[in-house]
Motif scaffolding. Sequence first.
Motif, short mmCIF file in Angstrom:
data_model
loop_
_atom_site.label_atom_id
_atom_site.label_comp_id
_atom_site.label_asym_id
_atom_site.label_seq_id
_atom_site.Cartn_x
_atom_site.Cartn_y
_atom_site.Cartn_z
N HIS A 137 0.80 -1.18 0.12
CA HIS A 137 -0.11 0.09 -0.15
C HIS A 137 0.84 1.25 -0.13
O HIS A 137 0.13 2.26 -0.29
N GLU A 138 2.16 1.26 0.41
CA GLU A 138 3.06 2.23 0.41
C GLU A 138 3.66 2.31 -1.20
O GLU A 138 3.94 3.34 -1.83
N ARG B 9 7.22 7.70 3.37
CA ARG B 9 6.65 6.49 3.62
C ARG B 9 5.70 6.92 4.87
O ARG B 9 4.50 6.58 5.09
N LYS B 10 6.19 7.73 5.99
CA LYS B 10 5.36 8.26 6.90
C LYS B 10 4.07 9.19 6.20
O LYS B 10 2.86 9.29 6.93
N GLU C 137 1.30 6.86 5.15
CA GLU C 137 0.51 6.50 6.17
C GLU C 137 -0.45 7.25 6.91
O GLU C 137 -1.51 7.18 7.11
N THR C 138 0.03 8.53 7.16
CA THR C 138 -0.53 9.40 7.46
C THR C 138 -1.95 10.09 6.68
O THR C 138 -3.04 10.29 7.01
N TYR D 177 -3.33 8.30 4.46
CA TYR D 177 -4.53 7.21 4.62
C TYR D 177 -5.30 7.26 6.01
O TYR D 177 -6.63 7.16 5.73
N TRP D 178 -4.78 7.45 6.81
CA TRP D 178 -5.51 7.11 8.35
C TRP D 178 -5.49 8.31 9.06
O TRP D 178 -6.66 8.25 10.07
N LYS E 296 -7.31 2.00 11.20
CA LYS E 296 -5.76 2.22 10.69
C LYS E 296 -5.14 0.87 11.07
O LYS E 296 -5.68 -0.04 11.79
N ARG E 297 -3.75 0.91 10.49
CA ARG E 297 -2.93 -0.29 11.03
C ARG E 297 -1.86 0.42 11.94
O ARG E 297 -1.40 1.46 11.75
N ARG E 298 -1.62 -0.41 12.91
CA ARG E 298 -0.53 0.02 13.86
C ARG E 298 0.50 -1.19 14.03
O ARG E 298 0.09 -2.18 14.42
N TRP F 238 1.36 -3.08 11.44
CA TRP F 238 0.66 -4.17 10.79
C TRP F 238 -0.61 -4.67 11.49
O TRP F 238 -1.39 -5.47 11.19
#
Length: 408
Positions: free
Chosen positions: A57-58, A70-71, A74-75, A77-78, A192-194, A196
């Motif tokens: 997903h990245e 990459r951060k 994630e930010t 998305y979530w 979200k994922r934390r 994974w």
Amino acid sequence: MTTPRPTTELTADEARRIALRAQGFLGAPDRRSGVRGILRHLGAVQLDTISVLARSHELIPYARLGAVGRKTIETAYWTTASPEPTTAAAPTAAPPADPHAFEYWSHAACILPIEEWPHFAFRRRAYRNRPHWNHELPDGTYAQVIKQLRTEGPLTATDLGGAKRTSDWWDWSGTKVAVERALMYGEVVCVKRRGWKRVYDLAERAIPDTLLHDELDDTECVRRLVRLAGQSLGVGTRADIADYHRLKGEQVDAVIADSGLVPVTVEGWGKPAWADPAALETPPRGRHRTTLLSPFDSLIWERARTERIFGFTHRLEAYVPKQKRVHGYFAMPVLSGGRLVGRVDPAREGRTLVAKQVMLNGPKALPAVAQALVEAASWVDCTDVRVERVDAPDLREPLAKELSRILG
């Protein structure tokens, strides 16, 4: 189903370029909308546990936008979006923030735009109405999980009491079974994922009211997803469209005539196809991306379509015994000039990106594969690239020289 007679004929090359533009690989990317724009453009971004360069997903936004952090991905998305104040009056309690995305079952486990929540109601109903899979659920466990989430807020399965009974990956605890069942039913949402791990919350808290209670009937849901799949593909066969959100062929047949997609014929496809009418309005033009592709990228996740459009056979071999692999553990196709020009099986050793195995479609592919490797290495903070094996041994040295030239 009676298919209307197509009025548009596309060459194979036109169809390929339409597909590339629809997937965000042709033309300048909309950097202002960023990762969230990519998610909404594609309609679904697949998740997977495998992480070589990065998780899939990245890799999806990276392939389209370039070296976005990459951060940042994630930010994007979530994190939630706080509503803008409507007046300059004295401050009051802040309204709840709205999420941008949720995770649910689409093509597989996918990150989905939050506004598509109502259109998966048909799948949530289907899960509620079918027999449960073979996991025991102790009495009262489901109700206890819902109560704990309501009381304590977003939690992982570990927070709820443990994800597994033993170390075996399939041996879920009753708590894990319950919360996953609640996820499938739509009573709980993965927000979200934390590390994974899924982070679960009650849908009544996580989904905006305007979407939570917008329950569409099955036909409306499927019609919307067929339309979305057509837009995201640009042009596709019945099987392509069904596969995008894992619909049944008969579900597609029932709605495609009034989905807004138009029938077309594509040279060499041999099967009826449908296109997004907006994709036919202007010829696809613009800059092509050169990049490594995740095997789970929606451009290539349907292997028969990949062979039909690109003349390129690709298989994920991560789950194939090592001695039987042909292309490697996580071979990533290389896209350049709108073609798939090779594949690379990458690994990381410290600050070195290792191309464990490389396949090139001839010497002309050397610059593109080298460029894709160097850009990917830089993205994951590697400072060197090493090639271990090239399927055509006579191209190994030229590839190494090209890499040295780019790396300086």
